[in-house]
Scaffold this motif. Structure first.
Motif, PDB file in Angstrom:
ATOM      1  N   VAL A 229       0.843  -1.207   0.000  1.00 58.88           N
ATOM      2  CA  VAL A 229       0.000   0.000   0.000  1.00 58.88           C
ATOM      3  C   VAL A 229       0.873   1.250   0.000  1.00 58.88           C
ATOM      4  N   ILE A 230       1.930   1.245   0.800  1.00 61.29           N
ATOM      5  CA  ILE A 230       2.839   2.395   0.853  1.00 61.29           C
ATOM      6  C   ILE A 230       3.470   2.647  -0.502  1.00 61.29           C
ATOM      7  N   GLY A 232       2.176   2.008  -3.436  1.00 60.36           N
ATOM      8  CA  GLY A 232       1.178   2.635  -4.290  1.00 60.36           C
ATOM      9  C   GLY A 232       0.980   4.096  -3.957  1.00 60.36           C
ATOM     10  N   MET A 233       0.944   4.422  -2.666  1.00 64.97           N
ATOM     11  CA  MET A 233       0.809   5.821  -2.247  1.00 64.97           C
ATOM     12  C   MET A 233       2.031   6.628  -2.673  1.00 64.97           C
ATOM     13  N   ALA A 236       1.656   7.523  -6.292  1.00 65.65           N
ATOM     14  CA  ALA A 236       0.607   8.526  -6.467  1.00 65.65           C
ATOM     15  C   ALA A 236       1.104   9.910  -6.053  1.00 65.65           C
ATOM     16  N   ILE A 237       1.749  10.003  -4.889  1.00 65.49           N
ATOM     17  CA  ILE A 237       2.232  11.298  -4.390  1.00 65.49           C
ATOM     18  C   ILE A 237       3.329  11.857  -5.289  1.00 65.49           C
ATOM     19  N   TYR A 240       1.931  12.920  -8.647  1.00 67.07           N
ATOM     20  CA  TYR A 240       1.066  14.079  -8.441  1.00 67.07           C
ATOM     21  C   TYR A 240       1.899  15.358  -8.342  1.00 67.07           C
ATOM     22  N   GLY A 320      -1.547   3.762  -8.646  1.00 69.25           N
ATOM     23  CA  GLY A 320      -1.120   5.007  -8.005  1.00 69.25           C
ATOM     24  C   GLY A 320      -0.796   6.099  -9.000  1.00 69.25           C
ATOM     25  N   SER A 324      -2.933   9.731  -9.786  1.00 64.20           N
ATOM     26  CA  SER A 324      -2.268  11.037  -9.739  1.00 64.20           C
ATOM     27  C   SER A 324      -2.407  11.784 -11.064  1.00 64.20           C
TER      28      SER A 324
END
Length: 342
Positions: A229-230, A232-233, A236-237, A240, A320, A324
């Motif tokens: 999960v981390i 993927g985040m 995304a971050i 973005y 992710g 974004s």
């Protein structure tokens, strides 16, 4: 792909930092997954080595094999229904070797079966991990509570239960040593009929009856899930932030006729390049670690598990990066150009 690669070469530091973080997270995930699988093997390889089937224990045992006791009538009933049933018992204990050293083992006795070693009365077959500790064929082992000794007749690979090496003995010896005249469990492959006063378990369900097995595996698997999960985040971050900085460029490209799908393809290509390079490095190091790890360390990372985790990493990275990139689809050329000028 060519445009994505050119941008990555132009901003090497930015993408190197992301790749390094993805590499560290994926390496940690592979290591923890290897430890989880290794501990699983160390805890229950005796059961995991069996083919798919059904285990039966006494219903009143409350899912605790050591409390189960199959009477002769129950064994006969099961055998009449399934003649190839294997009956077996497990008892955690210890023995004293020729060097007067006490060792913990899981004693296993089974009826004639292709799934467990056949052992003659007075003999014992041990897990190979004990051979590495100095025990040899022909050695005699004993116990303070026994009146006779057992002779080591051979070794088998990867047979452990509850983190203890398996010690296969003859059913008659088992009954004598542990003062019992019944078997604890029945194992059937194929059709699984229901029997009165007996509780049935699949292989995975029976593994969860082993003390500490489910808690141990759940803890490590939760760590692996959190790391995925981390990652993927992280994608995304990262994308973005990059997309916010490049809104002006995207506006110009859209004004020049570059379609939104092409911009997404460029972002996906960058994500794929970073993921593949990071995963290749992580796989090489984790597999090297598996080869060089001490023999006593419960580490087992299969290529199947490696491939599955790698695929999950790429899918999560794709999700992710896509999330974004929603702003790319919404951006208007003139508005993005004006934001870029500001």
């Amino acid at each position: 792909m060519k445009m994505a690669w050119k941008e990555m070469k132009k901003n090497k530091l930015r993408y190197t930092i992301l790749g390094s973080i993805v590499f560290l997270i994926s390496l940690l995930t592979f290591i923890i997954s290897g430890l989880a699988n290794g501990l699983s093997q160390d805890n229950a390889s005796l059961i995991k080595n069996l083919p798919g089937g059904t285990f039966y224990m006494e219903e009143e045992a409350d899912e605790t094999y050591s409390f189960s006791s199959l009477s002769e009538e129950q064994q006969q009933e099961i055998t009449e229904e399934q003649p190839e049933t294997t009956f077996f018992s497990i008892q955690i204990g210890n023995f004293i070797d020729t060097a007067d050293k006490q060792r913990s083992v899981a004693y296993v006795a089974a009826t004639d079966s292709t799934y467990f070693p056949e052992v003659n009365a007075g003999d014992v077959i041990l897990d190979a991990s004990l051979e590495e500790e100095g025990i040899a064929v022909g050695d005699e082992i004993t116990n303070e509570q026994w009146e006779q000794t057992l002779t080591v007749a051979g070794f088998v690979e990867h047979e452990k239960y509850s983190h203890s090496p398996a010690a296969f003995i003859n059913p008659d010896d088992f009954q004598t040593f542990f003062h019992t005249d019944s078997m604890q469990l029945a194992f059937i492959t194929g059709d699984a009929p229901a029997f009165e006063n007996l509780q049935a378990f699949s292989n995975s369900e029976f593994l969860n009856t082993i003390p500490s097995y489910s808690a141990e595996q759940m803890s490590l698997n939760m760590i692996v899930i959190f790391l995925l999960v981390i990652s993927g985040m992280l994608f995304a971050i990262f994308f973005y932030m990059i997309n916010v900085q490049k809104l002006g460029i995207y506006g110009i490209l859209k004004a020049l006729g570059v379609k939104t799908g092409k911009l997404f393809q460029m972002m996906w290509a960058q994500m794929l390049i970073i993921s593949v390079i990071s995963l290749i490095l992580s796989i090489v190091i984790s597999q090297t670690f598996q080869v060089l790890a001490p023999s006593g360390m419960p580490f087992h990372l299969t290529w199947q598990a490696t491939g599955l985790l790698s695929l999950v990493f790429i899918i999560i990275g794709f999700i992710g990066a896509t999330l974004s990139g929603i702003q790319i689809k919404r951006v208007e050329p003139m508005q993005a150009i004006q934001q870029g000028e500001m």
